[in-house]
Design a protein around this motif. Structure first.
Motif, PDB file in Angstrom:
ATOM      1  N   UNK A   1       0.828  -1.214   0.000  1.00 12.71           N
ATOM      2  CA  UNK A   1       0.000   0.000   0.000  1.00 12.71           C
ATOM      3  C   UNK A   1       0.868   1.272   0.000  1.00 12.71           C
ATOM      4  N   UNK A   2       1.956   1.228   0.769  1.00 15.83           N
ATOM      5  CA  UNK A   2       2.877   2.385   0.781  1.00 15.83           C
ATOM      6  C   UNK A   2       3.407   2.612  -0.642  1.00 15.83           C
TER       7      UNK A   2
ATOM      8  N   UNK B   1      10.381  11.471 -11.506  1.00 13.12           N
ATOM      9  CA  UNK B   1      11.391  10.651 -12.199  1.00 13.12           C
ATOM     10  C   UNK B   1      12.544  10.240 -11.277  1.00 13.12           C
ATOM     11  N   UNK B   2      12.861  11.060 -10.268  1.00 12.80           N
ATOM     12  CA  UNK B   2      14.000  10.746  -9.389  1.00 12.80           C
ATOM     13  C   UNK B   2      13.624   9.791  -8.256  1.00 12.80           C
ATOM     14  N   UNK B   3      12.399   9.242  -8.300  1.00  6.69           N
ATOM     15  CA  UNK B   3      11.991   8.318  -7.247  1.00  6.69           C
ATOM     16  C   UNK B   3      11.240   8.986  -6.111  1.00  6.69           C
ATOM     17  N   UNK B   4      11.212  10.314  -6.129  1.00  2.09           N
ATOM     18  CA  UNK B   4      10.497  11.050  -5.091  1.00  2.09           C
ATOM     19  C   UNK B   4       9.014  11.154  -5.396  1.00  2.09           C
TER      20      UNK B   4
ATOM     21  N   UNK C   1      -4.887  10.873  -4.415  1.00  2.00           N
ATOM     22  CA  UNK C   1      -4.458  10.080  -3.261  1.00  2.00           C
ATOM     23  C   UNK C   1      -5.554  10.047  -2.196  1.00  2.00           C
ATOM     24  N   UNK C   2      -6.213  11.180  -2.003  1.00  2.00           N
ATOM     25  CA  UNK C   2      -7.306  11.233  -1.030  1.00  2.00           C
ATOM     26  C   UNK C   2      -8.427  10.265  -1.441  1.00  2.00           C
TER      27      UNK C   2
ATOM     28  N   UNK D   1       2.916   5.892  -6.004  1.00  6.60           N
ATOM     29  CA  UNK D   1       2.848   6.052  -7.464  1.00  6.60           C
ATOM     30  C   UNK D   1       2.065   7.306  -7.834  1.00  6.60           C
ATOM     31  N   UNK D   2       1.286   7.813  -6.893  1.00  2.11           N
ATOM     32  CA  UNK D   2       0.500   9.027  -7.186  1.00  2.11           C
ATOM     33  C   UNK D   2       1.380  10.243  -6.908  1.00  2.11           C
TER      34      UNK D   2
END
Lengths: 415, 415
Positions: free
Chosen positions: A19-20, A30-33, A46-47, A25-26
């Protein structure tokens, strides 16, 4: 002696970590953040996902006037003040996967496990998703009744007004007062969060029992000297504002390093006229000082004022200390701290007590009811960055402590 | 014992001060200052007035390829190397009445007095108005042969190229080499100037005998630490670039305050990320160090490097010292210093020896021939400002010392 293995329910670690990852993904960068600014398209997505998950585990979902999402797992005694947990799912412009989101999803996981074990607590459990924690903290402030009564104050950096922001997430500025809560309907609030600092990792501890959220005072320090030709002005005739400022920085560092858990920082600085061939005539800088004890901050500031007076005399300058922020500490309830510590023992997890030196919605909730916080380690102490990381194992450990603490508090409050 | 009153000629003080005031009307600013940027309309007007004054006292006027105005009062021995004096009439964007202009007009006054007394010296006296002292110093650099062979380097801040600038004042970039002089045609150069510093005033001296123009080194100092959350990063785990920088500033100040006449200044500073709630990760700052002795500067820098290494270790940071300017000192010829001092005594004026810590055309002339400088006090040490002030009495004293020094040198050189 090894503690007895608990027979209590445990979270489903894979599900929690999936779930995390799914929530991250939302707004994925590109840098993983993750970029999920409050009220943005990504925040709304996300909400919606979190509300969907709440409904899937049959929680009662409502949105208050501040846009806080409140999922409720009803207890046996519907009228009794609830146990609340939660955190936030908005992020800084380039945040990571864990800050905020982890606490919300661990809360949902705890509820799901309770349901799966057909464990209905005496009290209802609420999981709250607070609005705009990384910005105005309007969500938790509405619950504590400390929203500033000026919509202009809450205007977004992009110019959007707070009316439309709240409307977009199902809130309503005009009825913000209805979001206010009290100890009459929330018996305790426990927030699980990544530490955002290096202490647990450096002490090799699995869990942090938070003693409270430090008070913070911020000042603007000005140093007035005389700007002068850096060639023709002899050393003995200078009123060098930067030399004075350097001594101020070291004085701040000195009070930061006296015994205690305080931190003291000069982070921002401006020099005028700021030219290589001119003796600086003016320096302006920030002072940020934080500690769990307001009295201790007072005494450190008293010491600093003495240093500043000495420096002003020694450097022929004028130094002013102008307050610009004053947040009182929010202490965690000792009984909740004990409950968390007991749960760590039951789960055979190492732990330490520590203050939170960053802000959290929990500090507002401490105005409302008894508050506690659980920390898990942040790798290298990094937060508010794409590289923010807490291992899946640690995420599971923290969620189990949260689950056990809710059960423990429910049982304790019923005594 | 009071020195014998000199029977030597004296300048006409009223005339000198009237000329200073008259020149200051060209480019006069509402605040009392003067704006006469090199090559500007005002500069051209002032250059025309000075040439007119030179012709009125029957000087031979020529303009060299660098636009330097050279007025000559021929001596008895036309072929002998001349005595030269002079300064500049361009100003900074908001300058005063005295910087540069005073030395030029005192030179003209000296020549006029010589003529009025029908005193023809053995050697010719040249009064030189150097081009663009406040900017590129191209005038005196052309005379010393140190112009950089790149017209782009001399482009004006407003974009105007140096070809048209020089052409507008009667010079010619392409024949700049013809402006070069040597000790074969200039026997000595003496510049009279306002001190631009507070030393003479603070010592209550009427005249400064300049020992030389200090050498200047400029460095860029960088400090690399780690930016981190100012709340969650404990004091003991920080690599605070600003705390290190503060210690560097105090180390620079310490070497500035060791015995000697050096000055050492950190005037410019930039902090990153420069936010109140972030421990600074990077600081960049300037170092400017000046002294008459290059060896002394070397030894101070050696000491500073030791300090920087200690600070880097103590603060867990990396500190770099990157050179960006290196000007060697230009020493005044001891014989000229003695001649100036003797003239002060003859004129019953108090004096002291001191270095010039600001740049002057005289530093270029020191490459060409024997150089000397005479200073008069600057009120409060102020220069490059509308409030720059030297009293009429002091202007007269300095001009008399210049006149006497020219006579003295002429006589000495003929021995």
């Amino acid at each position: 002696m090894k503690p007895t293995i608990t027979t209590q329910p445990l979270v489903n670690g894979d599900r929690l970590n999936q779930n995390i990852a799914r929530l991250a993904t939302i707004g994925a960068l590109p840098n993983g953040g993750v970029k999920r600014i409050a009220y943005s398209h990504e925040d709304l997505q996300a909400r919606n996902l979190v509300q969907q998950w709440m409904r899937e585990i049959e929680m009662e979902v409502r949105i208050d006037a501040a846009g806080n999402i409140i999922g409720k797992y009803p207890g046996k005694h519907a009228a009794a003040p609830a146990l609340a947990t939660g955190s936030h799912i908005d992020t800084v412009p380039c945040g990571g996967h864990y800050d905020g989101a982890y606490g919300v999803l661990a809360g949902l996981e705890a509820v799901q496990v309770l349901k799966e074990h057909q464990l209905q607590l005496n009290r209802s459990v609420e999981v709250i998703v607070f609005t705009d924690e990384e910005g105005s903290m309007i969500g938790s402030k509405a619950i504590s009744g400390r929203v500033i009564n000026d919509p202009g104050y809450y205007r977004r950096p992009d110019g959007t007004d707070i009316y439309s922001c709240l409307k977009a997430i199902g809130g309503n500025w005009d009825s913000l007062a209805t979001a206010r809560r009290s100890s009459q309907d929330i018996a305790a609030f426990v927030e699980l969060h990544v530490e955002q600092g290096p202490i647990l990792e450096s002490m090799n501890k699995q869990i942090g029992v938070v003693e409270g959220i430090v008070g913070q005072r911020r000042f603007n320090i000005t140093v007035k000297g005389s700007a002068n030709h850096a060639g023709t002005t002899p050393m003995s005739m200078r009123h060098d504002a930067l030399v004075a400022a350097a001594r101020v920085i070291l004085a701040v560092n000195k009070i930061g390093n006296t015994p205690g858990q305080q931190v003291a920082t000069v982070g921002k600085m401006q020099v005028l006229p700021n030219a290589a061939n001119v003796v600086p005539g003016w320096v302006e800088m920030s002072l940020d000082i934080r500690d769990l004890s307001s009295l201790h901050i007072d005494s450190l500031l008293e010491q600093l004022r003495t240093y500043l007076e000495e420096i002003a005399v020694a450097t022929n300058t004028q130094i002013r200390l102008n307050p610009c922020l004053h947040n009182e500490p929010a202490l965690a309830e000792p009984q909740i701290q004990s409950a968390i510590a007991r749960c760590c023992k039951k789960l055979n997890l190492s732990y330490t007590y520590l203050p939170s030196r960053a802000s959290h919605d929990a500090q507002e909730m401490a105005q409302v009811t008894d508050m506690g916080m659980i920390f898990v380690p942040s790798e290298m102490g990094v937060s508010h960055d794409a590289s923010e990381y807490t291992s899946p194992e640690q995420c599971v450990r923290g969620a189990n402590v949260l689950l056990q603490t809710l059960i423990e508090l429910d049982s304790e409050l019923s005594k």
